[in-house]
Design an enzyme around this catalytic site. Sequence first.
Site, short mmCIF file in Angstrom:
data_model
loop_
_atom_site.label_atom_id
_atom_site.label_comp_id
_atom_site.label_asym_id
_atom_site.label_seq_id
_atom_site.Cartn_x
_atom_site.Cartn_y
_atom_site.Cartn_z
N GLU A 211 -9.14 -2.46 8.12
CA GLU A 211 -9.54 -3.82 8.49
C GLU A 211 -10.96 -3.77 8.98
O GLU A 211 -11.45 -2.72 9.37
CB GLU A 211 -8.69 -4.33 9.66
CG GLU A 211 -7.24 -4.52 9.35
CD GLU A 211 -6.41 -4.96 10.55
OE1 GLU A 211 -6.98 -5.33 11.59
OE2 GLU A 211 -5.18 -4.94 10.42
N ARG B 211 -16.10 -8.68 15.75
CA ARG B 211 -16.39 -8.98 17.16
C ARG B 211 -16.87 -7.70 17.86
O ARG B 211 -16.80 -6.63 17.28
CB ARG B 211 -15.11 -9.44 17.85
CG ARG B 211 -14.04 -8.34 17.79
CD ARG B 211 -12.82 -8.61 18.64
NE ARG B 211 -11.96 -7.43 18.73
CZ ARG B 211 -11.04 -7.08 17.84
NH1 ARG B 211 -10.85 -7.83 16.75
NH2 ARG B 211 -10.32 -5.99 17.99
N ARG C 29 -8.24 2.78 29.07
CA ARG C 29 -8.00 1.38 29.45
C ARG C 29 -7.02 1.40 30.61
O ARG C 29 -5.89 1.88 30.46
CB ARG C 29 -7.39 0.61 28.29
CG ARG C 29 -8.29 0.55 27.08
CD ARG C 29 -7.66 -0.36 26.04
NE ARG C 29 -8.44 -0.32 24.81
CZ ARG C 29 -8.35 -1.24 23.86
NH1 ARG C 29 -7.51 -2.25 23.99
NH2 ARG C 29 -9.09 -1.14 22.78
N GLU D 42 0.84 -1.20 0.00
CA GLU D 42 0.00 0.00 0.00
C GLU D 42 0.88 1.24 0.00
O GLU D 42 2.01 1.21 0.48
CB GLU D 42 -0.86 0.03 1.28
CG GLU D 42 -2.04 -0.90 1.23
CD GLU D 42 -2.89 -0.84 2.49
OE1 GLU D 42 -2.51 -0.16 3.47
OE2 GLU D 42 -3.94 -1.48 2.49
C1 MV4 Z 1 -1.09 1.69 7.57
C2 MV4 Z 1 -0.41 2.84 8.04
C3 MV4 Z 1 -0.03 3.80 7.11
N1 MV4 Z 1 -0.31 3.61 5.80
N2 MV4 Z 1 -1.37 1.57 6.26
C4 MV4 Z 1 -1.26 -0.60 11.75
C5 MV4 Z 1 -2.29 -1.57 12.19
C6 MV4 Z 1 -2.73 -2.21 10.95
N3 MV4 Z 1 -4.06 -2.67 11.10
C7 MV4 Z 1 -2.59 -1.17 9.92
N4 MV4 Z 1 -1.66 -0.23 10.45
C8 MV4 Z 1 -1.24 0.83 9.72
N5 MV4 Z 1 -1.50 0.73 8.38
C9 MV4 Z 1 -0.95 2.52 5.40
N6 MV4 Z 1 -1.20 2.34 4.11
C10 MV4 Z 1 -0.15 2.96 9.40
C11 MV4 Z 1 -0.56 1.93 10.26
C12 MV4 Z 1 -0.24 2.13 11.65
C13 MV4 Z 1 -1.25 2.30 12.62
C14 MV4 Z 1 -2.60 2.26 12.30
C15 MV4 Z 1 -3.56 2.41 13.26
C16 MV4 Z 1 -3.20 2.63 14.58
C17 MV4 Z 1 -1.89 2.69 14.91
C18 MV4 Z 1 -0.89 2.53 13.96
C19 MV4 Z 1 0.46 2.60 14.32
C20 MV4 Z 1 1.43 2.43 13.38
C21 MV4 Z 1 1.08 2.19 12.05
#
Ligand code: MV4
Length: 446
Positions: free
Chosen positions: A287, A291, A337, A200
């Site tokens: 995502e 749940r 939390r 991505e």
């Molecule tokens: C990302 C992102 C930046 N760009 N996708 C971290 C959890 C996983 N479910 C997806 N995540 C991320 N995806 C793109 N294209 C940054 C994160 C991410 C993040 C996302 C949500 C909450 C905390 C985070 C901490 C670091 C990176």
Amino acid sequence: MFKKVLIANRGEIALRIIRACREMGVATVAVHSTADANAMAVRLADESVCIGPPSARDSYLNIPQILSAAALTGADAIHPGYGFLSENAQFARMIEEHGFVFIGPKPEHIETMGDKVVAKQTVKKLGLPVVPGSDGAVTSVEEGLKFAKDVGFPVLIKAASGGGGRGMKVVRAPEEFAEAYSTARSEAKVNFGDDTVYMEKYLAKPRHIEIQVFGDRHGNAVSLGERDCSIQRRHQKLVEEAPSPVIDEKKRAEIGELAAETIRKMGYVGAGTIEFLYEDGQFYFMEMNTRIQVEHPVTEMVTGYDLIAEQLRVASGEKMTIKRNNTTFRGHAIEVRINAEDPDTFTPCPGTITQFHTPGGLGVRFDSAIYQGYRIPPHYDSMIGKLIIHGRDREECLRRMRRAIMETVVEGVKTTLPLHYWIFEQDEFVRGDYTIHWLEKKLAER
Ligand code: MV4
């Protein structure tokens, strides 16, 4: 409605489910490990069954033991809570095969959302905005490099079977790509038993904003607004709030409509959360969680709906009592939390609670399963409770939060409450000006 529900979980969520069941006149069965014999859920449930030794693998993840407990006690449904077996499609199928009802979505929806590549393709087709990406597995360095050059660096390599932040690699320049690609694949293989990766465009300063959705078997599907969960450290959320300080009514209605339409078209049943990254006014799907989540109470506080009660209703085939596309919210809610951890080092602190006093008053909710004299076992995660505050607006909510934290007494173990108080004193938090990286940066400067 069910006559008896077995709760395949522990801690505050087990208690939360018992409370909803009791209000609905449904009997409850708590299952527990030997380490949890003195748990509050065991005391408060109508019946309890010991299902194994302390290790989660042998107790809360032990499917044969849980099914036996359900058969033995004559339960007609099983609520998985969050974590443990809550997103295990095989568990959901086995429950149904044994003649019980799984209080959760259809197994095929758990499966679809468990594979991050399939999940993204599925929701994209149904109309949700996604991060520009490879739209499927990347199977060679050449293919990956070509994609990276098309969308521009930095890019992110993600494990298809990952999630919750595990198995991700940021690549900032072409010469780093080959090595990062090979590391990402071998880490995915080791951690998830599957070396499939996809790519991505990397978003550098997003917020984590998630939409609560709910569907029933009668074709009803609604969105219950957003929760802002950007205050996190190493993918562990510390604070969640609703509404998000950066989402206005128009944006909420737009994304809410798309989210509700997505689950309506899927035929999704029960509670779900669609997670987005939010940057420069745009939502990007990350995502979907199939749940009930830890932070569901902030949505309950601003909507007035009991989400666990609704889960029981729709699982038993009734219509949900949530009104369609509700975008009217009452005030503001923030949850913290509370972890039994050293607030400076984040090291877990199991031990005995010697003093315990919960805060009270208007707009204060304390969901926990601890009590004075309770011994926190070392075998599970360190979350011992959640403080959820409601106020007419964000400012009142924050003032009330600081007051309620000051009122809380938990002695015998260290907790993260002092850290929470500190967060609520920071200018950026008070202004609502933070991204997913804010807390880690502030902690490093502390
Ligand atoms: C990302 C992102 C930046 N760009 N996708 C971290 C959890 C996983 N479910 C997806 N995540 C991320 N995806 C793109 N294209 C940054 C994160 C991410 C993040 C996302 C949500 C909450 C905390 C985070 C901490 C670091 C990176």
